[in-house]
Design a protein around this motif. Structure first.
Motif, PDB file in Angstrom:
ATOM      1  N   ALA A  46       0.829  -1.208   0.000  1.00 26.14           N
ATOM      2  CA  ALA A  46       0.000   0.000   0.000  1.00 26.14           C
ATOM      3  C   ALA A  46       0.866   1.261   0.000  1.00 26.14           C
ATOM      4  O   ALA A  46       0.524   2.261  -0.657  1.00 26.14           O
ATOM      5  CB  ALA A  46      -0.921  -0.010   1.220  1.00 26.14           C
ATOM      6  N   ALA A  47       1.991   1.228   0.714  1.00 23.59           N
ATOM      7  CA  ALA A  47       2.887   2.385   0.730  1.00 23.59           C
ATOM      8  C   ALA A  47       3.475   2.645  -0.652  1.00 23.59           C
ATOM      9  O   ALA A  47       3.607   3.799  -1.083  1.00 23.59           O
ATOM     10  CB  ALA A  47       4.003   2.169   1.751  1.00 23.59           C
ATOM     11  N   ALA A  48       3.837   1.571  -1.362  1.00 20.90           N
ATOM     12  CA  ALA A  48       4.378   1.736  -2.713  1.00 20.90           C
ATOM     13  C   ALA A  48       3.323   2.310  -3.650  1.00 20.90           C
ATOM     14  O   ALA A  48       3.618   3.175  -4.491  1.00 20.90           O
ATOM     15  CB  ALA A  48       4.876   0.387  -3.228  1.00 20.90           C
ATOM     16  N   ILE A  49       2.078   1.850  -3.513  1.00 23.34           N
ATOM     17  CA  ILE A  49       1.001   2.389  -4.346  1.00 23.34           C
ATOM     18  C   ILE A  49       0.763   3.858  -4.018  1.00 23.34           C
ATOM     19  O   ILE A  49       0.567   4.696  -4.912  1.00 23.34           O
ATOM     20  CB  ILE A  49      -0.281   1.562  -4.133  1.00 23.34           C
ATOM     21  N   ALA A  50       0.781   4.193  -2.715  1.00 20.33           N
ATOM     22  CA  ALA A  50       0.596   5.590  -2.318  1.00 20.33           C
ATOM     23  C   ALA A  50       1.697   6.475  -2.889  1.00 20.33           C
ATOM     24  O   ALA A  50       1.435   7.599  -3.350  1.00 20.33           O
ATOM     25  CB  ALA A  50       0.571   5.684  -0.790  1.00 20.33           C
ATOM     26  N   ALA A  51       2.930   5.967  -2.882  1.00 17.63           N
ATOM     27  CA  ALA A  51       4.033   6.746  -3.453  1.00 17.63           C
ATOM     28  C   ALA A  51       3.846   6.934  -4.954  1.00 17.63           C
ATOM     29  O   ALA A  51       4.123   8.010  -5.500  1.00 17.63           O
ATOM     30  CB  ALA A  51       5.358   6.058  -3.154  1.00 17.63           C
ATOM     31  N   ALA A  52       3.387   5.860  -5.633  1.00 14.52           N
ATOM     32  CA  ALA A  52       3.177   5.958  -7.078  1.00 14.52           C
ATOM     33  C   ALA A  52       2.069   6.956  -7.412  1.00 14.52           C
ATOM     34  O   ALA A  52       2.109   7.626  -8.454  1.00 14.52           O
ATOM     35  CB  ALA A  52       2.833   4.587  -7.641  1.00 14.52           C
ATOM     36  N   LEU A  53       1.069   7.073  -6.520  1.00 17.60           N
ATOM     37  CA  LEU A  53      -0.038   8.004  -6.744  1.00 17.60           C
ATOM     38  C   LEU A  53       0.276   9.416  -6.269  1.00 17.60           C
ATOM     39  O   LEU A  53      -0.563  10.322  -6.393  1.00 17.60           O
ATOM     40  CB  LEU A  53      -1.292   7.487  -6.038  1.00 17.60           C
ATOM     41  N   GLY A  54       1.452   9.593  -5.655  1.00 16.38           N
ATOM     42  CA  GLY A  54       1.836  10.920  -5.195  1.00 16.38           C
ATOM     43  C   GLY A  54       1.339  11.278  -3.820  1.00 16.38           C
ATOM     44  O   GLY A  54       1.397  12.457  -3.427  1.00 16.38           O
ATOM     45  N   LEU A  55       0.847  10.280  -3.072  1.00 17.10           N
ATOM     46  CA  LEU A  55       0.344  10.556  -1.718  1.00 17.10           C
ATOM     47  C   LEU A  55       1.487  10.465  -0.721  1.00 17.10           C
ATOM     48  O   LEU A  55       1.529   9.608   0.163  1.00 17.10           O
ATOM     49  CB  LEU A  55      -0.764   9.555  -1.362  1.00 17.10           C
ATOM     50  N   THR A  56       2.464  11.342  -0.853  1.00 10.90           N
ATOM     51  CA  THR A  56       3.666  11.307  -0.033  1.00 10.90           C
ATOM     52  C   THR A  56       3.837  12.614   0.713  1.00 10.90           C
ATOM     53  O   THR A  56       3.206  13.624   0.400  1.00 10.90           O
ATOM     54  CB  THR A  56       4.913  11.066  -0.911  1.00 10.90           C
ATOM     55  N   SER A  57       4.726  12.543   1.692  1.00 13.79           N
ATOM     56  CA  SER A  57       5.110  13.764   2.394  1.00 13.79           C
ATOM     57  C   SER A  57       6.027  14.580   1.490  1.00 13.79           C
ATOM     58  O   SER A  57       6.560  14.061   0.512  1.00 13.79           O
ATOM     59  CB  SER A  57       5.827  13.406   3.701  1.00 13.79           C
ATOM     60  N   PRO A  58       6.240  15.867   1.766  1.00 16.01           N
ATOM     61  CA  PRO A  58       7.086  16.686   0.891  1.00 16.01           C
ATOM     62  C   PRO A  58       8.462  16.098   0.663  1.00 16.01           C
ATOM     63  O   PRO A  58       8.996  16.151  -0.442  1.00 16.01           O
ATOM     64  CB  PRO A  58       7.163  18.018   1.644  1.00 16.01           C
ATOM     65  N   ALA A  59       9.078  15.531   1.707  1.00 14.14           N
ATOM     66  CA  ALA A  59      10.422  14.963   1.559  1.00 14.14           C
ATOM     67  C   ALA A  59      10.377  13.541   1.039  1.00 14.14           C
ATOM     68  O   ALA A  59      11.371  13.041   0.554  1.00 14.14           O
ATOM     69  CB  ALA A  59      11.151  14.998   2.900  1.00 14.14           C
ATOM     70  N   GLY A  60       9.225  12.875   1.122  1.00 13.60           N
ATOM     71  CA  GLY A  60       9.150  11.487   0.707  1.00 13.60           C
ATOM     72  C   GLY A  60       9.637  10.577   1.807  1.00 13.60           C
ATOM     73  O   GLY A  60      10.701  10.778   2.389  1.00 13.60           O
ATOM     74  N   ALA A  61       8.835   9.577   2.149  1.00 17.41           N
ATOM     75  CA  ALA A  61       9.228   8.671   3.225  1.00 17.41           C
ATOM     76  C   ALA A  61      10.234   7.638   2.771  1.00 17.41           C
ATOM     77  O   ALA A  61      11.005   7.124   3.575  1.00 17.41           O
ATOM     78  CB  ALA A  61       7.982   7.974   3.784  1.00 17.41           C
ATOM     79  N   ALA A  62      10.253   7.305   1.494  1.00 17.82           N
ATOM     80  CA  ALA A  62      11.178   6.299   0.971  1.00 17.82           C
ATOM     81  C   ALA A  62      11.286   6.473  -0.533  1.00 17.82           C
ATOM     82  O   ALA A  62      10.379   6.990  -1.187  1.00 17.82           O
ATOM     83  CB  ALA A  62      10.686   4.892   1.322  1.00 17.82           C
ATOM     84  N   ASP A  63      12.407   6.004  -1.097  1.00 18.55           N
ATOM     85  CA  ASP A  63      12.568   6.071  -2.538  1.00 18.55           C
ATOM     86  C   ASP A  63      12.122   4.761  -3.172  1.00 18.55           C
ATOM     87  O   ASP A  63      11.644   3.841  -2.496  1.00 18.55           O
ATOM     88  CB  ASP A  63      14.019   6.398  -2.901  1.00 18.55           C
ATOM     89  N   ALA A  64      12.279   4.664  -4.489  1.00 22.77           N
ATOM     90  CA  ALA A  64      11.795   3.492  -5.216  1.00 22.77           C
ATOM     91  C   ALA A  64      12.504   2.221  -4.766  1.00 22.77           C
ATOM     92  O   ALA A  64      11.877   1.159  -4.621  1.00 22.77           O
ATOM     93  CB  ALA A  64      11.997   3.711  -6.716  1.00 22.77           C
ATOM     94  N   LEU A  65      13.814   2.304  -4.553  1.00 27.93           N
ATOM     95  CA  LEU A  65      14.565   1.128  -4.123  1.00 27.93           C
ATOM     96  C   LEU A  65      14.063   0.628  -2.774  1.00 27.93           C
ATOM     97  O   LEU A  65      13.924  -0.587  -2.555  1.00 27.93           O
ATOM     98  CB  LEU A  65      16.058   1.461  -4.049  1.00 27.93           C
ATOM     99  N   ALA A  66      13.781   1.555  -1.851  1.00 32.74           N
ATOM    100  CA  ALA A  66      13.289   1.157  -0.533  1.00 32.74           C
ATOM    101  C   ALA A  66      11.937   0.464  -0.642  1.00 32.74           C
ATOM    102  O   ALA A  66      11.690  -0.547   0.028  1.00 32.74           O
ATOM    103  CB  ALA A  66      13.183   2.378   0.374  1.00 32.74           C
ATOM    104  N   HIS A  67      11.061   0.971  -1.490  1.00 31.40           N
ATOM    105  CA  HIS A  67       9.741   0.348  -1.650  1.00 31.40           C
ATOM    106  C   HIS A  67       9.873  -1.063  -2.218  1.00 31.40           C
ATOM    107  O   HIS A  67       9.226  -2.005  -1.734  1.00 31.40           O
ATOM    108  CB  HIS A  67       8.861   1.201  -2.559  1.00 31.40           C
ATOM    109  N   VAL A  68      10.675  -1.201  -3.256  1.00 31.95           N
ATOM    110  CA  VAL A  68      10.841  -2.524  -3.879  1.00 31.95           C
ATOM    111  C   VAL A  68      11.418  -3.519  -2.884  1.00 31.95           C
ATOM    112  O   VAL A  68      10.915  -4.657  -2.731  1.00 31.95           O
ATOM    113  CB  VAL A  68      11.746  -2.414  -5.127  1.00 31.95           C
ATOM    114  N   MET A  69      12.461  -3.129  -2.175  1.00 25.17           N
ATOM    115  CA  MET A  69      13.113  -4.045  -1.254  1.00 25.17           C
ATOM    116  C   MET A  69      12.245  -4.334  -0.036  1.00 25.17           C
ATOM    117  O   MET A  69      12.262  -5.456   0.494  1.00 25.17           O
ATOM    118  CB  MET A  69      14.459  -3.468  -0.811  1.00 25.17           C
ATOM    119  N   LEU A  70      11.472  -3.356   0.430  1.00 22.57           N
ATOM    120  CA  LEU A  70      10.609  -3.589   1.589  1.00 22.57           C
ATOM    121  C   LEU A  70       9.540  -4.631   1.268  1.00 22.57           C
ATOM    122  O   LEU A  70       9.249  -5.516   2.083  1.00 22.57           O
ATOM    123  CB  LEU A  70       9.968  -2.276   2.037  1.00 22.57           C
TER     124      LEU A  70
END
Length: 507
Positions: A46-70
């Motif tokens: 769900a966090a990866a989907i939220a990041a893909a949809l732009g539902l992130t904090s201004p600084a971003g909680a994690a990058d793409a590599l972190a989402h994939v590996m998590l």
């Protein structure tokens, strides 16, 4: 929203660890840990989907590599622990496995999502310590204790340089810094110091991924339960690539460090491939296959192809975990296969035709796929694609050599098309998510010709008794000796290599 979901995902394995330690009976605690792991996996997705949809904090909680590996770490761990419910049912060590599997998962999840050098290093050390304790699941066995000693010693030797490098970086920066700011700190250091720190980081990566000269700890872990062997691929043995990518602002500009990574990876790939061919047990072949595949991953990192390395890390983790969990099925299939009549040897004409057809199919499909799916090409991407083509040609030619027909040729072409196009598309997608840092000083990608030629020679020696028979016999004997882990006796001594080798040959 993304930040909340990541917090839930990171907390899930630790909650599972507490439940596994507190609940009675042990199976109830282990089952609770599986459920919390599943909740963590859902939160990570769900966090990866939220990041893909732009539902992130201004600084971003994690990058793409972190989402994939998590997602990989939590998802694989949940599946493996679910498998272990039945595998360890009624086992007195079930609670031990559940507790330390959760600890290892939580530490690895923290590692792949860490944003500062200190947090990353603490998670790195914690993951290593958790793995050592997990390997002690059957510590009453002399073989298990030997595996624990080897792993603990290798991690202690390899992780110390990382701790030293991080201490120097923190002192130079005046405190903990974000991994994204490593480039600024590295630029302010003297060139000699920066190169030395890069080499220290490389040593830690090679140690965790069982690369030469730290390759001996992984084969000694085979006495651990099968779920432990599978869990190694959930961001543990393949964490070396994550370390090098996260510290790439420090490592990538150092040409000597990148050359060391490539050389160690290539040497381990060839070495582990030779040893895998002489192993007769299923898990032994799988563990040397893992070491070799980690060698390929390190070669990609050494060439600066970080996206290709991460794709390989994810694909290999999923594939090899499944193979370890189905090791029992592999043993049964091997026993059945031994009852089959020996196939007729292929003629020279059939072998030549198989090689030519396999080469035409593979090169044609990959060339068209590269042109259509991902037309942008770099020397590194072309070199890796050529290496992949050599591997595919050997695999397809081996199958056609056994049975040559229009049906097998068509099936081979379809398989190569699906896998080849999928590989090209996936690597292209990962390249958009994980770009190579500017200023990367990688060795020439065409150095891949050397390990490719050695692997082809090994393949020929293993399949054709008439190809370099003297060299083949000598290589077989040395590989068999090197792949035999000395067996300790109950008194704590170690059986001589000759005695262990005799036992292995007798099997």
């Amino acid at each position: 929203m993304e930040l909340v979901l990541i917090v839930i995902a990171l907390a899930a394995p630790w909650v599972g660890t507490v439940l596994a330690a507190a609940l009675r009976p042990a199976e109830l605690g282990a089952r609770a840990a599986v459920w919390t792991g599943g909740i963590g996996t859902v939160a990570a997705v769900a966090a990866a989907i939220a990041a893909a949809l732009g539902l992130t904090s201004p600084a971003g909680a994690a990058d793409a590599l972190a989402h994939v590996m998590l997602i990989l770490v939590l998802g694989l761990s949940a599946l493996i622990q679910a498998y272990a419910l039945r595998y360890l049912r009624g086992d007195l060590r079930q609670r031990w496995f559940a507790v330390w599997a959760g600890t290892l998962t939580g530490s690895t999840a923290a590692l792949v999502t860490a944003q500062t050098v200190v947090v990353f290093t603490l998670a790195w050390v914690a993951a290593g310590l958790s793995l050592v304790l997990l390997l002690a699941t059957y510590r009453a066995l002399p073989q298990a204790r030997q595996g624990v000693r080897r792993a603990a010693w290798s991690f202690a030797v390899a992780d110390t340089p990382l701790v030293i490098a991080v201490v120097v970086v923190v002192i130079a920066a005046g405190g903990d810094i974000r991994l994204d700011d490593l480039a600024t700190v590295a630029a302010a250091l003297p060139d000699t110091t920066a190169v030395a720190l890069a080499l220290l980081v490389v040593a830690a990566a090679l140690g965790r991924s069982a690369q030469i000269p730290f390759h001996r700890w992984l084969p000694a872990t085979l006495s651990a339960p099968t779920p432990v062997s599978a869990l190694l691929h959930a961001g543990v043995v393949n964490a070396g690539a994550i370390l090098l990518i996260r510290f790439s602002p420090l490592v990538a500009p150092a040409a000597v460090a990148m050359a060391v990574v490539f050389t160690a990876g290539a040497a381990t790939l060839v070495y582990a491939t030779v040893l895998r061919l002489v192993k007769t047990d299923v898990k032994g072949r799988l563990v040397y296959s893992t070491a070799g595949q980690m060698g390929f991953m390190m070669m990609a990192v050494g060439l600066g192809a970080f996206a290709a390395a991460v794709f390989h890390l994810v694909a290999h983790g999923l594939y090899k975990s499944a193979l370890f969990l189905s090791a029992g099925t592999g043993v049964a299939a091997g026993a059945e296969k031994r009852t089959w009549p020996a196939p007729s040897p292929a003629t020279v004409r059939t072998t030549t035709a198989a090689v030519l057809i396999a080469s035409a199919l593979t090169i044609g499909v990959l060339a068209v796929g590269k042109t259509v799916v991902a037309p942008a090409a770099t020397p590194v991407s072309l070199a890796l694609l050529a290496f992949l083509a050599c591997t595919a040609i050997v695999a397809v030619a081996t199958g056609l050599r056994r049975r040559m027909s229009l049906r097998t040729v068509a099936a081979s072409g379809a398989v190569v098309a699906v896998l080849g196009l999928s590989y090209i598309a996936a690597v292209g997608w990962f390249e958009q998510l994980i770009p190579t840092p500017a200023g990367t000083q990688a060795p020439s990608p065409w150095l891949l010709v050397i390990p490719a030629a050695l692997l082809i020679g090994i393949e020929l020696m293993s399949r054709s008794p008439r190809f370099a028979p003297a060299l083949s016999s000598a290589l077989y004997a040395r590989a068999l000796a090197a792949s035999t882990v000395p067996t300790p006796d109950p008194r704590g001594a170690t059986r001589p290599r000759a005695a262990a080798l005799t036992t292995e040959v007798a099997r």
